[in-house]
Scaffold this active site. Structure first.
Site, PDB file in Angstrom:
ATOM      1  N   SER A 232     -13.904  33.814  39.116  1.00 39.32           N
ATOM      2  CA  SER A 232     -12.834  33.235  39.912  1.00 39.32           C
ATOM      3  C   SER A 232     -13.356  32.845  41.293  1.00 39.32           C
ATOM      4  CB  SER A 232     -11.689  34.239  40.073  1.00 39.32           C
ATOM      5  OG  SER A 232     -12.086  35.310  40.913  1.00 39.32           O
ATOM      6  N   CYS A 287     -13.225  27.208  31.715  1.00 45.18           N
ATOM      7  CA  CYS A 287     -13.201  26.541  33.019  1.00 45.18           C
ATOM      8  C   CYS A 287     -13.072  25.035  32.897  1.00 45.18           C
ATOM      9  CB  CYS A 287     -14.445  26.908  33.822  1.00 45.18           C
ATOM     10  SG  CYS A 287     -15.985  26.296  33.125  1.00 45.18           S
ATOM     11  N   GLU A 389      -4.468  27.956  38.767  1.00 45.09           N
ATOM     12  CA  GLU A 389      -5.157  28.110  37.489  1.00 45.09           C
ATOM     13  C   GLU A 389      -4.412  29.137  36.630  1.00 45.09           C
ATOM     14  OE1 GLU A 389      -9.723  28.577  35.886  1.00 45.09           O
ATOM     15  OE2 GLU A 389      -9.173  29.648  37.717  1.00 45.09           O
TER      16      GLU A 389
END
Length: 512
Positions: A232, A287, A389
């Site tokens: 992250s 991702c 996200e």
């Protein structure tokens, strides 16, 4: 737990030995497909972290001095062994990470391709020589290893991140300490057995498990030259601060919020196929998963209708079941977080076209961590579901007037990992490639993952620093440029040098 179900006691691997440390706390290891406990993972501390880096530091001098062809023998052997064990390694990913077995096989195959690229290290590690910078003096740049590197892996790609870090780091002469995710450690247990089987010298690669305490011990560890992470953005920034205070090199890939732009000439069949794979593959836990879809009005309604119909047919279930398309998310906490975002989208006024909460799954999997395909329409860029996200199979569809509107959305978002466009218009293709404010661009592909020959990584908040993985950039990260200034002397000329005051060549070389 039935008598036939294996119970995995995950262990550290330090200095060529599996470590049984019964004094450490442990965390349960779950099967996300069923919710059952698979085993336990040790939660290392500063002591176990430093034991691993000390072993790597002890192994470094001999490994650095190992001739390059011999080091490459190990990389070639690693490649062959992975080909032979491809299925068992994929099974390990499908068990604890719960990536669908077909995708797990694909991940292992991609790592095999990355190691193929690492086999080109002898060509890519070549230095440079500048002859005759002065009389009998030349300059030389040598790409030298640096020592011990440490790496942190996320749960979602245990194999891929291993491939990005370890073959390149050890191929150029460094040693390594690797911390897998406590939620998906099985792949690296298999890899260490593989590396042992090919005879890799002890201490060259070490594994230590745990959480922040393990990583934070590296910041002021004199044995550590650099730290790598895929994770992250907040974690990447924390590591950058800790390593920066102590002058350590970092390669830190952070979070993402990827866009897909749909133009009015998009090849519809190809578009739908790619959105399904990009949005729902790995249950959206990657991702480069598509999250925000910017669609022009001319094709919006047709696209939404066809995407809804295709999404309703996506099967959800056990990651080991070849007849399902999408497995579970990694944990109960992840499932709850994604469901919270779905509720946030509703509260913000978006239209929930397809609700993935409580999807239908097969008997025996009711306790697994499942979220089905989820589609929002009428989303605006200011909504939380469009900005943050989610890391799950949730798609947010937004209307844009033209390609410029899509490009503005991409530019205004703080993250910049990847973006794709579906169009057959050459002008739009070139405009998107040039102006999309991201690190990786795709054209008529749903996942813009570069081939192992090329660098992988985003920009803005998706990359902390400048260093990316894969390809030549990966090799550059794990080396340092050492510069030599070399003067040769003809023995026939004798041993007496000219006085420094008259030796203009030397004076010019050392002038600052």
């Amino acid at each position: 737990m039935s008598a036939t179900t294996p119970y995995y006691k995950i262990r550290d691997f330090i200095n060529g030995e599996w470590i049984e440390n019964n004094t450490l706390e442990t965390a349960p290891l779950y099967n996300p497909s069923t919710g059952a406990v698979l085993g336990e993972v040790p939660l290392g501390n500063e002591e176990s972290s430093r034991a691993a880096t000390a072993a790597a530091a002890q192994a470094y001098p001999a490994w650095r001095d190992t001739p390059l062809p011999k080091r490459m023998d190990y990389i070639f052997a690693m490649h062959s062994a992975m080909v032979e064990r491809k299925e068992s390694l994929a099974q390990a990913i499908a068990i604890d990470q719960a990536k669908h077995i077909a995708e797990a096989r694909g991940e292992v195959q991609r790592v095999i391709e990355i190691i193929q690229m690492a086999c080109t290290i002898p060509a890519l590690i070549q230095g440079e020589t500048v002859p005759s910078i002065a009389n009998n003096i030349s300059g030389r740049i040598i790409k030298a290893p640096m020592g011990v590197f440490c790496g942190v892996a996320p749960f979602n790609f245990p194999a891929l991140v291993f491939g990005w870090f370890i073959p390149f780091a050890i191929g150029v002469g460094n040693t390594f300490v690797y911390k897998p995710s406590t939620e998906s450690p099985l792949f690296m247990q298999g890899i260490m057995e593989l590396l042992t089987s090919i005879g890799l010298p002890q201490g060259v690669v070490n594994i230590v498990h745990g959480d922040r305490e393990v990583v934070e011990a590296w910041y002021d560890d004199e044995n550590v030259a650099g730290v790598c992470l895929v994770g992250s953005t907040p974690t990447a920034k924390a590591i950058a601060q800790g390593c920066g205070r102590n002058g350590k090199k970092t390669m830190l890939l952070g979070g993402a919020k990827n866009f897909l732009a749909v133009m009015d000439d998009a090849p519809m069949d190809l578009l739908i196929e790619n959105v399904l794979m990009s949005g729902y593959g790995s249950a959206g836990q990657r991702c480069l998963a598509v999250s925000n879809i910017a669609c022009v009005p001319e094709i919006h309604d047709e696209f939404v209708t066809r995407l809804l119909a295709a999404s309703e047919n996506v099967t959800v279930g056990d990651a080991m079941d070849p007849d399902v398309f999408m497995g579970p998310v990694i944990s109960k906490a992840a499932k709850e977080r994604i469901e919270k975002y779905i509720q946030i989208g509703l509260d913000e006024g978006a239209t929930l076209l397809l609700d993935g909460r409580n999807p239908t799954v097969s008997a025996g999997n009711q306790d697994g961590y499942y979220v089905g395909p989820t589609i929002f329409t009428d989303v605006t860029p200011c909504m939380q579901i469009a900005k943050e996200e989610i890391f799950g199979p949730v798609l947010s569809i937004m209307k844009v007037g033209c390609i410029d509107g899509a490009l503005r959305m991409i530019k205004n978002h703080p993250m910049g990992n990847g973006a794709c466009i579906f169009t057959q218009n050459a002008y739009n293709i070139e405009k998107f490639i040039n102006e999309a404010d991201v690190g990786m661009v795709g054209v008529n592909v749903g996942i813009c993952a570069p081939h192992p020959y090329m660098p992988f990584g985003g920009i803005k908040d998706s990359l902390v620093g400048n260093n990316k993985v894969q390809g030549k950039e990966g090799i550059n990260f794990f080396t340092q440029n050492k510069v030599a200034t070399v003067r040769v002397v003809d023995p026939k000329e004798g041993q007496v040098a000219a006085p420094a005051s008259t030796n203009s060549d030397v004076r010019s070389c050392v002038a600052s």
